[in-house]
Design a protein around this motif. Structure first.
Motif, PDB file in Angstrom:
ATOM      1  N   LYS A 198      -3.791 -27.622  35.006  1.00 29.68           N
ATOM      2  CA  LYS A 198      -3.801 -27.837  36.231  1.00 29.68           C
ATOM      3  C   LYS A 198      -4.309 -26.382  37.002  1.00 29.68           C
ATOM      4  CE  LYS A 198      -0.904 -32.090  36.451  1.00 29.68           C
ATOM      5  NZ  LYS A 198       0.407 -32.586  36.923  1.00 29.68           N
ATOM      6  N   ILE A 199      -4.618 -26.472  38.356  1.00 31.81           N
ATOM      7  CA  ILE A 199      -4.802 -25.182  39.090  1.00 31.81           C
ATOM      8  C   ILE A 199      -3.456 -24.924  39.899  1.00 31.81           C
ATOM      9  CG2 ILE A 199      -5.856 -24.171  40.902  1.00 31.81           C
ATOM     10  CD1 ILE A 199      -8.509 -25.820  40.324  1.00 31.81           C
ATOM     11  N   VAL A 200      -2.941 -23.502  39.283  1.00 35.98           N
ATOM     12  CA  VAL A 200      -1.880 -23.142  40.162  1.00 35.98           C
ATOM     13  C   VAL A 200      -2.056 -21.848  41.071  1.00 35.98           C
ATOM     14  CG1 VAL A 200       0.400 -22.133  39.631  1.00 35.98           C
ATOM     15  CG2 VAL A 200      -0.598 -23.713  37.963  1.00 35.98           C
ATOM     16  N   ILE A 201      -1.551 -21.737  42.084  1.00 31.62           N
ATOM     17  CA  ILE A 201      -1.948 -20.516  42.913  1.00 31.62           C
ATOM     18  C   ILE A 201      -0.593 -19.703  42.689  1.00 31.62           C
ATOM     19  CG2 ILE A 201      -2.322 -19.690  45.071  1.00 31.62           C
ATOM     20  CD1 ILE A 201      -4.504 -21.197  44.342  1.00 31.62           C
ATOM     21  N   GLU A 202      -0.903 -18.499  42.118  1.00 36.04           N
ATOM     22  CA  GLU A 202       0.195 -17.398  41.676  1.00 36.04           C
ATOM     23  C   GLU A 202       0.388 -16.590  42.901  1.00 36.04           C
ATOM     24  OE1 GLU A 202       0.132 -15.978  37.948  1.00 36.04           O
ATOM     25  OE2 GLU A 202      -0.633 -17.818  36.950  1.00 36.04           O
ATOM     26  N   GLY A 203      -0.565 -16.358  43.815  1.00 38.00           N
ATOM     27  CA  GLY A 203       0.048 -15.483  44.873  1.00 38.00           C
ATOM     28  C   GLY A 203      -1.409 -15.207  45.817  1.00 38.00           C
ATOM     29  N   LYS A 204      -0.967 -14.555  46.783  1.00 43.99           N
ATOM     30  CA  LYS A 204      -2.033 -14.014  47.693  1.00 43.99           C
ATOM     31  C   LYS A 204      -1.881 -12.778  48.266  1.00 43.99           C
ATOM     32  CE  LYS A 204       0.669 -16.394  51.499  1.00 43.99           C
ATOM     33  NZ  LYS A 204       1.742 -16.638  50.736  1.00 43.99           N
ATOM     34  N   THR A 205      -2.993 -12.302  48.882  1.00 45.31           N
ATOM     35  CA  THR A 205      -3.123 -10.888  49.028  1.00 45.31           C
ATOM     36  C   THR A 205      -4.134 -10.767  49.992  1.00 45.31           C
ATOM     37  OG1 THR A 205      -3.054  -8.564  48.264  1.00 45.31           O
ATOM     38  CG2 THR A 205      -4.513 -10.289  47.514  1.00 45.31           C
ATOM     39  N   ARG A 206      -4.409  -9.542  50.752  1.00 45.01           N
ATOM     40  CA  ARG A 206      -5.476  -9.207  51.445  1.00 45.01           C
ATOM     41  C   ARG A 206      -6.610  -8.271  51.036  1.00 45.01           C
ATOM     42  NH1 ARG A 206      -3.280  -7.823  57.773  1.00 45.01           N
ATOM     43  NH2 ARG A 206      -5.320  -8.112  58.043  1.00 45.01           N
ATOM     44  N   GLY A 207      -7.701  -8.767  51.124  1.00 46.79           N
ATOM     45  CA  GLY A 207      -8.731  -7.896  50.778  1.00 46.79           C
ATOM     46  C   GLY A 207      -9.158  -7.828  49.104  1.00 46.79           C
ATOM     47  N   ALA A 208     -10.285  -7.534  48.722  1.00 43.01           N
ATOM     48  CA  ALA A 208     -10.784  -7.661  47.421  1.00 43.01           C
ATOM     49  C   ALA A 208     -10.095  -6.566  46.529  1.00 43.01           C
ATOM     50  CB  ALA A 208     -12.399  -7.223  47.389  1.00 43.01           C
ATOM     51  N   LYS A 209      -9.721  -5.354  47.045  1.00 40.70           N
ATOM     52  CA  LYS A 209      -9.270  -4.475  46.175  1.00 40.70           C
ATOM     53  C   LYS A 209      -7.738  -4.867  45.824  1.00 40.70           C
ATOM     54  CE  LYS A 209      -7.705   0.505  46.099  1.00 40.70           C
ATOM     55  NZ  LYS A 209      -7.854   1.813  46.691  1.00 40.70           N
ATOM     56  N   LYS A 210      -7.085  -5.502  46.463  1.00 36.20           N
ATOM     57  CA  LYS A 210      -5.771  -5.717  46.362  1.00 36.20           C
ATOM     58  C   LYS A 210      -5.596  -7.082  45.567  1.00 36.20           C
ATOM     59  CE  LYS A 210      -3.344  -3.837  50.362  1.00 36.20           C
ATOM     60  NZ  LYS A 210      -2.397  -4.146  51.560  1.00 36.20           N
ATOM     61  N   ALA A 211      -6.845  -7.757  45.376  1.00 35.37           N
ATOM     62  CA  ALA A 211      -7.055  -8.893  44.831  1.00 35.37           C
ATOM     63  C   ALA A 211      -7.169  -8.661  43.447  1.00 35.37           C
ATOM     64  CB  ALA A 211      -8.010  -9.951  45.331  1.00 35.37           C
ATOM     65  N   VAL A 212      -8.051  -7.731  43.133  1.00 32.20           N
ATOM     66  CA  VAL A 212      -8.150  -7.265  41.909  1.00 32.20           C
ATOM     67  C   VAL A 212      -6.801  -6.595  41.210  1.00 32.20           C
ATOM     68  CG1 VAL A 212      -9.311  -5.496  40.424  1.00 32.20           C
ATOM     69  CG2 VAL A 212     -10.636  -6.753  42.206  1.00 32.20           C
ATOM     70  N   GLU A 213      -6.048  -5.813  42.058  1.00 35.60           N
ATOM     71  CA  GLU A 213      -4.816  -5.329  41.490  1.00 35.60           C
ATOM     72  C   GLU A 213      -3.819  -6.318  41.134  1.00 35.60           C
ATOM     73  OE1 GLU A 213      -3.766  -2.846  44.977  1.00 35.60           O
ATOM     74  OE2 GLU A 213      -5.047  -1.162  44.378  1.00 35.60           O
ATOM     75  N   MET A 214      -3.829  -7.555  42.069  1.00 38.26           N
ATOM     76  CA  MET A 214      -2.787  -8.504  41.716  1.00 38.26           C
ATOM     77  C   MET A 214      -3.390  -9.195  40.400  1.00 38.26           C
ATOM     78  SD  MET A 214      -1.541 -11.802  44.039  1.00 38.26           S
ATOM     79  CE  MET A 214      -0.534 -10.557  45.073  1.00 38.26           C
ATOM     80  N   LEU A 215      -4.583  -9.646  40.261  1.00 36.97           N
ATOM     81  CA  LEU A 215      -5.117 -10.072  38.846  1.00 36.97           C
ATOM     82  C   LEU A 215      -4.492  -9.278  37.806  1.00 36.97           C
ATOM     83  CD1 LEU A 215      -8.620 -11.088  39.630  1.00 36.97           C
ATOM     84  CD2 LEU A 215      -6.905 -12.587  39.048  1.00 36.97           C
ATOM     85  N   LEU A 216      -4.756  -7.884  37.735  1.00 40.22           N
ATOM     86  CA  LEU A 216      -4.400  -7.029  36.661  1.00 40.22           C
ATOM     87  C   LEU A 216      -2.959  -7.135  36.360  1.00 40.22           C
ATOM     88  CD1 LEU A 216      -6.712  -3.928  37.368  1.00 40.22           C
ATOM     89  CD2 LEU A 216      -7.155  -5.774  35.578  1.00 40.22           C
ATOM     90  N   THR A 217      -2.131  -7.100  37.417  1.00 39.09           N
ATOM     91  CA  THR A 217      -0.658  -7.308  37.258  1.00 39.09           C
ATOM     92  C   THR A 217      -0.319  -8.486  36.526  1.00 39.09           C
ATOM     93  OG1 THR A 217      -0.291  -5.716  39.362  1.00 39.09           O
ATOM     94  CG2 THR A 217       1.415  -7.110  38.429  1.00 39.09           C
ATOM     95  N   LYS A 218      -0.899  -9.525  37.058  1.00 36.94           N
ATOM     96  CA  LYS A 218      -0.384 -10.874  36.744  1.00 36.94           C
ATOM     97  C   LYS A 218      -0.983 -11.172  35.273  1.00 36.94           C
ATOM     98  CE  LYS A 218       1.045 -13.112  40.184  1.00 36.94           C
ATOM     99  NZ  LYS A 218       2.265 -13.662  40.311  1.00 36.94           N
ATOM    100  N   MET A 219      -2.074 -10.494  34.840  1.00 40.85           N
ATOM    101  CA  MET A 219      -2.475 -10.477  33.367  1.00 40.85           C
ATOM    102  C   MET A 219      -1.668  -9.657  32.534  1.00 40.85           C
ATOM    103  SD  MET A 219      -6.604  -9.827  34.148  1.00 40.85           S
ATOM    104  CE  MET A 219      -7.199  -9.629  32.629  1.00 40.85           C
TER     105      MET A 219
END
Length: 219
Positions: A198-219
């Motif tokens: 299933k699709i799970v939303i793990e977080g939200k953030t503002r802007g592309a740069k912070k989105a990439v940073e959050m992806l890397l942190t989650k990974m």
């Protein structure tokens, strides 16, 4: 023996990436319906036109999974077939493939056909195809290839960043007010596929740069 690795079009590979005689990759397409227009998700899909139609249409868009006949056509082509579908929690594609498998084996009981539930989509299917191809080239038995594919899919996980919530609003999965605020604030959603598919939303953030940073942190 001829092998056919068959995926639905959620896979991030086109069939021409693997065609060498003994091993082939085949794809059965979804159909995306937008405002009364149907777009077939095959190599000829004009993605730009489809996205423009989705942007301009006030109606809900939806997808239709491949029919059993589309899977059956592919299963008929090879001695050994391994199908990998988008998560069964997101689509009826797997059930369609299973129905086709039963029909194919009723006609040709000597064939070997397996259907794998990716519990995912996109790049994870593509990576699984590559894993399966490597094992086939090493001369592995059908059952061993299938077992390896299943283990790989259980060990992998897909993550994504969502920059637009427009379709969620149109489909009634998010309120218009929340969608409007998210667009104004340039909010991104970070999501992943759960173990159940299933699709799970793990977080939200503002802007592309912070989105990439959050992806890397989650990974």
């Amino acid at each position: 023996m001829k092998w056919n690795i068959v995926t639905d079009s959620s896979c991030d590979l086109f069939p021409d990436k693997l065609q060498d005689g003994d091993i082939s990759l085949s794809s059965v397409p979804f159909t995306i319906s937008v405002g009364g227009r149907d777009f077939v998700d095959d190599p000829g899909l004009d993605t730009g036109r489809m996205l423009d139609a989705m942007e301009s249409s006030p109606e809900i868009s939806h997808t239709s999974c491949p029919a059993p006949s589309a899977w059956l056509e592919q299963f008929e082509k090879a001695d050994y077939s391994i199908a990998i579908t988008i998560s069964s929690q997101l689509s009826g594609s797997m059930q369609s493939a299973l129905a086709a498998r039963d029909m194919a084996l009723e006609r040709h009981p000597e064939k070997k056909i397996a259907v794998l539930d990716s519990r995912s989509t996109g790049p994870e299917l593509a990576l699984c195809v590559e894993e399966i191809e490597k094992l086939i080239r090493r001369g592995a038995e059908f059952e061993d290839v299938v077992a390896h594919g299943e283990r790989f899919l259980k060990s992998a996980k897909v993550m994504f960043a969502l920059c637009s919530f427009d379709n969620l609003v149109r489909n009634g999965r998010m309120s218009r007010v929340v969608g409007f605020v998210a667009r104004v604030l340039n909010m991104w959603g970070i999501g992943s596929g759960s173990e159940e598919g299933k699709i799970v939303i793990e977080g939200k953030t503002r802007g592309a740069k912070k989105a990439v940073e959050m992806l890397l942190t989650k990974m």
